[in-house]
Design an enzyme around this catalytic site. Structure first.
Site, PDB file in Angstrom:
ATOM      1  N   PRO A  21       0.883  -1.775   0.214  1.00 22.01           N
ATOM      2  CA  PRO A  21      -0.031  -0.325  -0.239  1.00 22.01           C
ATOM      3  C   PRO A  21       0.867   1.001   0.422  1.00 22.01           C
ATOM      4  CG  PRO A  21      -0.125  -0.999   2.743  1.00 22.01           C
ATOM      5  CD  PRO A  21       0.598  -2.225   1.468  1.00 22.01           C
ATOM      6  N   LEU A  22       0.575   1.908  -0.662  1.00 26.11           N
ATOM      7  CA  LEU A  22       0.907   3.598  -1.213  1.00 26.11           C
ATOM      8  C   LEU A  22       1.044   4.821  -1.336  1.00 26.11           C
ATOM      9  CD1 LEU A  22       3.641   1.807  -3.678  1.00 26.11           C
ATOM     10  CD2 LEU A  22       4.520   2.457  -1.558  1.00 26.11           C
ATOM     11  N   THR A  23       0.813   5.797  -0.053  1.00 24.05           N
ATOM     12  CA  THR A  23       0.181   6.879  -0.683  1.00 24.05           C
ATOM     13  C   THR A  23       0.738   7.027  -1.779  1.00 24.05           C
ATOM     14  OG1 THR A  23      -0.306   7.072   1.960  1.00 24.05           O
ATOM     15  CG2 THR A  23      -0.229   8.850   0.731  1.00 24.05           C
ATOM     16  N   ALA A  51      -3.965   4.168   1.092  1.00 22.87           N
ATOM     17  CA  ALA A  51      -4.583   3.957   2.328  1.00 22.87           C
ATOM     18  C   ALA A  51      -5.881   4.433   2.011  1.00 22.87           C
ATOM     19  CB  ALA A  51      -3.195   4.362   3.227  1.00 22.87           C
ATOM     20  N   ARG A  64       8.509   1.103  -3.200  1.00 23.38           N
ATOM     21  CA  ARG A  64       9.498   1.343  -4.000  1.00 23.38           C
ATOM     22  C   ARG A  64       9.443   0.757  -5.579  1.00 23.38           C
ATOM     23  NH1 ARG A  64      12.561   3.896   1.154  1.00 23.38           N
ATOM     24  NH2 ARG A  64      11.876   1.624   1.717  1.00 23.38           N
ATOM     25  N   HIS A 114       2.440   2.390  11.243  1.00 24.75           N
ATOM     26  CA  HIS A 114       2.792   3.355  11.103  1.00 24.75           C
ATOM     27  C   HIS A 114       2.905   4.876  11.713  1.00 24.75           C
ATOM     28  CE1 HIS A 114       3.914   1.484   6.615  1.00 24.75           C
ATOM     29  NE2 HIS A 114       5.198   1.341   7.890  1.00 24.75           N
ATOM     30  N   ALA A 140       6.990  -6.812   4.915  1.00 27.13           N
ATOM     31  CA  ALA A 140       7.726  -5.932   4.018  1.00 27.13           C
ATOM     32  C   ALA A 140       8.872  -4.986   4.722  1.00 27.13           C
ATOM     33  CB  ALA A 140       5.982  -4.260   4.151  1.00 27.13           C
ATOM     34  N   HIS A 151      -5.414  -0.700   8.311  1.00 21.59           N
ATOM     35  CA  HIS A 151      -4.105  -0.032   8.137  1.00 21.59           C
ATOM     36  C   HIS A 151      -3.541  -0.035   9.449  1.00 21.59           C
ATOM     37  CE1 HIS A 151      -0.509   1.569   7.944  1.00 21.59           C
ATOM     38  NE2 HIS A 151      -0.911   2.808   6.879  1.00 21.59           N
ATOM     39  N   GLN A 190      -6.787  -1.384   1.105  1.00 23.48           N
ATOM     40  CA  GLN A 190      -6.291  -1.102   2.713  1.00 23.48           C
ATOM     41  C   GLN A 190      -7.223   0.682   3.269  1.00 23.48           C
ATOM     42  OE1 GLN A 190      -2.519   1.103   3.728  1.00 23.48           O
ATOM     43  NE2 GLN A 190      -1.445  -0.492   4.817  1.00 23.48           N
ATOM     44  N   TYR A 193      -0.461   5.124  12.826  1.00 25.34           N
ATOM     45  CA  TYR A 193      -1.693   5.894  12.844  1.00 25.34           C
ATOM     46  C   TYR A 193      -2.726   5.471  13.919  1.00 25.34           C
ATOM     47  CZ  TYR A 193       0.219   7.630   8.446  1.00 25.34           C
ATOM     48  OH  TYR A 193       1.021   8.194   7.421  1.00 25.34           O
ATOM     49  N   GLY A 226      12.135  -2.467   3.155  1.00 23.51           N
ATOM     50  CA  GLY A 226      13.357  -3.309   2.549  1.00 23.51           C
ATOM     51  C   GLY A 226      13.937  -3.990   1.983  1.00 23.51           C
TER      52      GLY A 226
END
Length: 377
Positions: A44-46, A77, A335, A193, A311, A190, A119, A195, A313
């Site tokens: 999931p990538l904002t 998200a 990424r 991170h 997840a 989610h 997500q 939240y 790196g």
């Protein structure tokens, strides 16, 4: 869950015996009712390109570019309510218009044979009154303010009253139902991170004295009640969760992250959810990778009975080894998948990768840094 491919353990040996070695990361995997053709997940990538919190037609191309037959994608998200937002142009799924806007995007992923999870999130105190209904203060487990980060200022939050918590749980439940109505195969809650769910789970943020504060059981109660409500609404086989016990995003650290991760992994088994998606200890935050020799996700992987997604790196070699050594079932790529829409194909051929451009991650352009990364051909 046992790896369902006996050749994984001795793939190094096979590589020397055969011209085309089996690449563990690209072997099939059965995740509940879903037959995945490989083990690489779009993380999931904002993306901040959903104007006025409504997913846009340009997302059709973005997600379909990154879809392979039998590949699992997790959406950016997506807010569960009008109080859930903390960034400009992030999508929601609490209104009819938002649900309708997601449908063609989901259809495009399904047309290419992909499996698509939405997500769902609430940012809690990682917000400003600018994003809140009637300019109110953001809500959180606490009234402790969040210091500015990455050029963003945050409005001091309002501590949720105990009697308000069921309403937030209900927002997650309705968002999950809406996601299924939009055609998604399931939802990922989610819980990572820094939240809202993590603001309750982590003891460096949660300073409550009610049944949602204090002990690890109390701090995890809210997250597990969200899981329970969502499972009751759409079924356990459509539910995953993302957790990051070791990270310190948005001042959300914990004094004993390993105990927190293990408690959640074990507690989640009660609900028989489809998967647990966990962020590696080496990810201190979204950008910084640090060496963490004393911490690993393996104890949580062993404790959790469903599919495990790791997840944080990962590169090609790292992902191959993690699956070969049974440290995870699936590996999420962010990424690298952003910059390489055909990442599974490139990994299969061990082809060179496009470099990602961090400066364009969060622009609002419908093309640049979004759908303009080239394919291998």
């Amino acid at each position: 869950m046992a790896i369902n491919n006996t050749s994984l353990c001795n793939w190094h040996q096979m590589a020397s015996e055969h011209e085309t070695p089996v690449i563990p990361l690209l072997t099939p995997y059965k995740m509940g009712n879903f037959n995945l053709s490989h083990r690489m997940v779009l993380a999931p990538l904002t993306r901040m390109r959903s104007y006025d919190n409504v997913a846009q037609p340009h997302a059709v191309l973005y997600y379909s570019q990154r879809t392979s037959p039998g590949g699992l994608l997790i959406s950016e998200a997506t807010g569960v309510s009008d109080s859930a937002q903390g960034l400009i142009h992030t999508p929601g799924i609490w209104t009819k218009e938002q649900v309708e806007a997601w449908k063609p995007i989901v259809n495009a992923v399904h047309a290419k044979g992909g499996v698509f999870f939405c997500q769902i999130w609430h940012v809690g105190r990682v917000s400003s009154s600018v994003f809140q209904p009637n300019g109110q203060a953001p809500i959180s487990s606490t009234d402790k303010p969040l210091k500015p980060q990455m050029g963003m200022e945050f409005t001091p939050p309002r501590r949720l009253r105990t009697d308000e918590i069921p309403q937030i749980i209900n927002d997650f439940r309705i968002a999950a139902r809406n996601a299924i109505e939009a055609g998604f195969d399931g939802v990922e809650i989610h819980g990572a991170h820094g939240y809202l769910l993590e603001q309750f789970m982590k003891d460096k943020v949660n300073d409550r004295s009610d049944e949602y504060g204090g002990s690890i059981e109390n701090r995890c109660r809210f997250a597990l009640e969200v899981v329970e409500a969502v499972v009751k609404e759409i079924g356990a086989q459509r539910v995953g969760i993302r957790l990051s016990p070791f990270t310190e995003h948005s001042d959300s650290g914990d004094s004993d992250p390993k105990a927190l991760g293990l408690y959640m992994a074990n507690a989640l088994n009660k609900y028989n959810i489809l998967y647990c998606h966990m962020v590696e200890p080496r990810m201190k935050n979204a950008i910084e990778i640090v060496e963490c020799p004393h911490h690993s996700l393996v104890p949580m992987r062993k404790a959790f009975k469903g599919t495990f997604i790791a997840a944080g790196g990962y590169d090609r070699k790292d992902g191959i080894n993690a699956v070969a050594e049974n440290r995870t079932d699936l590996v999420a790529y962010g990424r690298l998948f952003l910059a390489n829409p055909d990442l599974p194909k490139r990994f299969g051929l061990d082809a060179p990768l496009n470099k990602y451009n961090r400066e364009n991650f969060y622009t609002h352009d419908p093309v640049i840094g979004y759908t303009d990364y080239p394919f291998l051909e």
